[in-house]
Design an enzyme around this catalytic site. Sequence first.
Site, PDB file in Angstrom:
ATOM      1  N   CYS A 140       0.857  -1.168   0.000  1.00 54.48           N
ATOM      2  CA  CYS A 140       0.000   0.000   0.000  1.00 54.48           C
ATOM      3  C   CYS A 140       0.896   1.222   0.000  1.00 54.48           C
ATOM      4  CB  CYS A 140      -0.894   0.033   1.243  1.00 54.48           C
ATOM      5  SG  CYS A 140      -2.085  -1.322   1.355  1.00 54.48           S
ATOM      6  N   GLY A 191      -0.267  -0.141  -5.095  1.00 59.70           N
ATOM      7  CA  GLY A 191      -1.587  -0.725  -4.928  1.00 59.70           C
ATOM      8  C   GLY A 191      -2.584  -0.086  -5.856  1.00 59.70           C
ATOM      9  N   ASN A 225       0.282   1.097   5.838  1.00 59.45           N
ATOM     10  CA  ASN A 225       0.980   0.208   4.904  1.00 59.45           C
ATOM     11  C   ASN A 225       1.684  -0.860   5.716  1.00 59.45           C
ATOM     12  OD1 ASN A 225       4.126   0.475   3.162  1.00 59.45           O
ATOM     13  ND2 ASN A 225       2.526  -1.016   2.833  1.00 59.45           N
ATOM     14  N   GLY A 226       1.428  -2.128   5.400  1.00 59.73           N
ATOM     15  CA  GLY A 226       2.075  -3.223   6.110  1.00 59.73           C
ATOM     16  C   GLY A 226       1.077  -4.280   6.527  1.00 59.73           C
ATOM     17  N   TYR A 229      12.172  -4.943  -6.148  1.00 57.23           N
ATOM     18  CA  TYR A 229      10.961  -5.063  -6.967  1.00 57.23           C
ATOM     19  C   TYR A 229       9.917  -3.978  -6.735  1.00 57.23           C
ATOM     20  CZ  TYR A 229       6.772  -7.458  -8.860  1.00 57.23           C
ATOM     21  OH  TYR A 229       5.637  -7.778  -9.543  1.00 57.23           O
ATOM     22  N   SER A 250      11.494  -3.966 -15.657  1.00 56.53           N
ATOM     23  CA  SER A 250      11.886  -4.346 -14.306  1.00 56.53           C
ATOM     24  C   SER A 250      13.341  -4.785 -14.205  1.00 56.53           C
ATOM     25  CB  SER A 250      10.970  -5.469 -13.791  1.00 56.53           C
ATOM     26  OG  SER A 250      10.991  -6.570 -14.671  1.00 56.53           O
ATOM     27  N   ASP A 298      14.327  -9.181 -12.671  1.00 61.10           N
ATOM     28  CA  ASP A 298      14.565  -8.862 -11.269  1.00 61.10           C
ATOM     29  C   ASP A 298      14.264 -10.015 -10.326  1.00 61.10           C
ATOM     30  OD1 ASP A 298      11.804  -8.816 -11.444  1.00 61.10           O
ATOM     31  OD2 ASP A 298      11.581  -6.704 -10.935  1.00 61.10           O
ATOM     32  N   CYS A 345      15.215  -7.236   6.066  1.00 65.21           N
ATOM     33  CA  CYS A 345      14.423  -8.458   6.146  1.00 65.21           C
ATOM     34  C   CYS A 345      14.637  -9.239   4.857  1.00 65.21           C
ATOM     35  CB  CYS A 345      12.948  -8.136   6.322  1.00 65.21           C
ATOM     36  SG  CYS A 345      11.902  -9.610   6.339  1.00 65.21           S
TER      37      CYS A 345
END
Length: 502
Positions: free
Chosen positions: A20, A52, A129-130, A290, A331, A394, A488
């Site tokens: 988002c 999004g 967002n998340g 990405y 990409s 990618d 991460c």
Amino acid sequence: MSSNGKEEFSTETSGLTHECGVFGCIGTGNWPAKVDVAQTICLGLVHLQHRGQESAGIVTSSGHDVDQSNVKKGMGLISNIFNDDTMNLLKGNLGIGHTRYSTQAGSSEVNCQPFIVHTIHGDLAIAHNGEIINSSALRQKVLSGGVGLPIHSDSKLITQALCLNPPDDEHFPDGSSWSARIKHLMRLSPLSYSLVLMEKDRIYGVRDPYGNRPLCIGKIPIDEQENDSEPAAWVISSESCSFISIGAIYVREVLPGEIVEITRDGVQTISIVERPDNRPPAFCIFEYIYFARADSIFEGQTVYSVRLQCGKMLARESLVDADIVSSIPESGTAAALGFSQETGIRFSEVLCKNRYVGRSFIQPSDRLRKLGVGKKFGILSENVKEKSIILIDDSIVRGNTISQIVRLLKNAGAKKVHVRIASPPVLYPCYMGINTPTKEELIANQLDNVGLANYTGADSLAYLSVNGLLVAVQHGIKTELVQNSGYCTACLTGKYPSELEW
């Protein structure tokens, strides 16, 4: 969508769907604001559309009470939701906006953000967002406080959790203020979110303690010719790529765990919440690979420069003899250019992208469905015939698109096609705001490099290593930001930054 090549239709075959985008704007000095807040937010959201495309919304306020705010939300793209009549109704001196891809709750208008919450503490508008990884535990905490939760939306869960009063201890010296309740939420659930919240005459920007989702601050100068002049407005956004179109200047990122308060008088940090057990930061590395637009800035470097460096690292790890280096546009283009620069092998385009293809309402025959990638790409046959090609992309998730493209190239006369992927294999699902296939659906769990080359029809196939990716990502980080860096890599390594709770 955006210039990073992630068109609306790309998720049909890639298997990765975006997150988002959040955006906020507040005018400075004496109100009314010197900028059109609603127009600024709308343009900002347009440049976050790649994050999004399911729905979008804007909430604006005069700065007295969120209850007196103006709201417009709807399903679809921003250009389909907001028009001149709509924008004329969205008056105000501050506001927040959101563009959405759902990960938990369904794709329907009731789940469009920003949400407005009426509480005993006052009214609040929020955009998220998340994805909360301990949503079950947080849900029980909220329910035990006597609050009903009508739907399974972690974003709405956040709004309810913010209504909980924090305990009376040394961690919350400011009592039951909104800043204390935000800090309380962050301690209850440290992962994963970036939030913008509007309350009366201020906007709060919140980034989770791990810094998993991006968030940055910018300013719109009064005098466009003087970048150091007093700002006409402050803005906050998921990505800095949204700033150029509104004449804003990038200032900085919100730090992991930081709560910033933005008023007409400026921006101030009101708290930084530490990570549990002093764990390292965990910025989503797939933002670099990405999701983010190539012109966005993270950690003092552009996403484009990182993708270029990924291509150089890929060349060092898996060089093969070839006539040309090319990419799946757009990409893989930055990585392909980096590969070419590192090796001296000429870069040449082999695919021509149809920018006007959307989702089809026609159900084609099996034969046409198998050739579906042909509606998205044409072949530049004179660049392909009798050539040995290194083809860069990618990422590979399900492997559908790459195998069709290899077939198109070989049918056009390519001697060899060597596939090189500028990221490691995706082996594990993400539970922090990115909608990925199950572990069993991820093709890297089914086939090794040789098997995947055979499956796609490529003459060889290789991925960038995890270590190579980390070297590329850290190559251009500003020295003063290194201490807050950390990534991460859960979808690549299975090492999640925090324990998953179900």
